[in-house]
Design an enzyme around this catalytic site. Structure first.
Site, short mmCIF file in Angstrom:
data_model
loop_
_atom_site.label_atom_id
_atom_site.label_comp_id
_atom_site.label_asym_id
_atom_site.label_seq_id
_atom_site.Cartn_x
_atom_site.Cartn_y
_atom_site.Cartn_z
N LYS A 90 -110.22 -121.77 46.22
CA LYS A 90 -110.48 -123.20 45.99
C LYS A 90 -111.93 -123.55 46.33
CE LYS A 90 -107.47 -124.68 49.04
NZ LYS A 90 -106.88 -123.46 49.59
N ARG A 139 -102.68 -131.98 51.54
CA ARG A 139 -101.98 -130.76 51.95
C ARG A 139 -100.54 -131.05 52.35
NH1 ARG A 139 -106.50 -127.44 53.65
NH2 ARG A 139 -105.84 -125.42 54.41
N ARG A 196 -112.56 -111.67 54.60
CA ARG A 196 -113.54 -112.72 54.31
C ARG A 196 -114.60 -112.78 55.41
NH1 ARG A 196 -111.34 -118.65 52.89
NH2 ARG A 196 -110.55 -118.68 54.99
N ARG A 199 -114.32 -116.16 60.29
CA ARG A 199 -113.70 -117.41 60.74
C ARG A 199 -112.65 -117.12 61.79
NH1 ARG A 199 -111.91 -121.29 55.82
NH2 ARG A 199 -110.01 -121.43 57.06
N ARG A 256 -100.65 -119.77 58.55
CA ARG A 256 -101.23 -120.69 57.55
C ARG A 256 -100.51 -120.55 56.21
NH1 ARG A 256 -106.78 -118.40 58.04
NH2 ARG A 256 -107.38 -119.60 56.21
#
Ligand code: ADP
Length: 210
Positions: free
Chosen positions: A13, A88, A127, A156, A167
């Site tokens: 996204k 969300r 990532r 992160r 998540r």
């Protein structure tokens, strides 16, 4: 143009939002980026959400609704915006509808990106962000920053195995029902996120500008 980017963590996204933001010259509003910036600045909001972010839990609807309202009613969003990571929950989607009605804006389009779970986990775990130039990339593409070759990389705090699983579970529970919500409003477009970035971008542009 007013766009919502919908999809699980790791669907791409953020990547697509940045490219669409350049293409249409409208701002990307990433609630995740805003909350992380508040945490780094140790603002009152940042201190409030710090623990929630590191657990991978959702920040309360009241907080994010307020943040988004401030952004979308600001002059820079006059010609449109791209919402990345909001709404969300169904509560947030209802509130956004209310905000848009209040603003007399009805041209909302929803880009829904799907990616198989095993690929999402792989993408999130690999990532990294470059500490030198802020480029986000994946270790499976390159072990150095593809933009500046720096090896000074950052991961992160919520991209660890346990938090990723949490998540993804929250996505299934709280966010996935929004697909049906927007399907019923007939303003949702489906995309396969397991494609090359530029190919997916072109498909999105083609559909949303029809
Ligand atoms: P991702 O989609 O990769 O999980 P984001 O950067 O969009 O990452 O969000 C990071 C975190 O910020 C979320 O795990 C959550 O704690 C918080 N957050 C972001 N957007 C929202 C939202 N709309 N409602 C509640 N919490 C949010």
């Amino acid at each position: 143009m007013r766009l919502i980017m919908l999809g699980p963590p790791g669907a791409g996204k953020g990547t697509q939002s940045k490219l669409l933001s350049k293409k249409f010259n409208i701002p990307q509003i990433s609630t995740g980026d805003i909350l992380r910036a508040a945490r780094e600045a140790e603002s009152p909001l940042g201190l409030k959400v710090k623990e929630i972010l590191s657990r991978g839990d959702l920040v309360s609807d009241d907080i994010v609704n307020q943040l988004v309202r401030e952004k979308i009613t600001s002059p820079e969003c006059e010609n449109g915006f791209i919402l990345d990571g909001y709404p969300r929950t169904l509560g947030q989607a209802n509130t956004l509808d209310y905000f848009l009605k209040e603003m007399l804006k009805y041209d909302l389009r929803v880009v829904s990106i799907s990616v198989p779970r095993s690929i999402l986990i792989n993408r999130l775990a690999n990532r990294r962000k470059c500490n030198n130039c802020n480029t986000e990339f994946n270790l499976t593409q390159s072990i150095k920053c593809p933009n500046c070759s720096s090896e000074d990389l950052f991961q992160r705090k919520d991209d660890n195995a346990e938090t990723i699983a949490h998540r993804l579970a929250l996505y299934e529970e709280e966010t996935k029902p929004l697909i049906e919500y927007y399907e019923m409003k007939k303003n949702l477009f489906h995309f396969n996120g397991n494609e090359k970035v530029d190919i997916l971008l072109n498909k999105i542009i083609e559909k949303i500008t029809l």
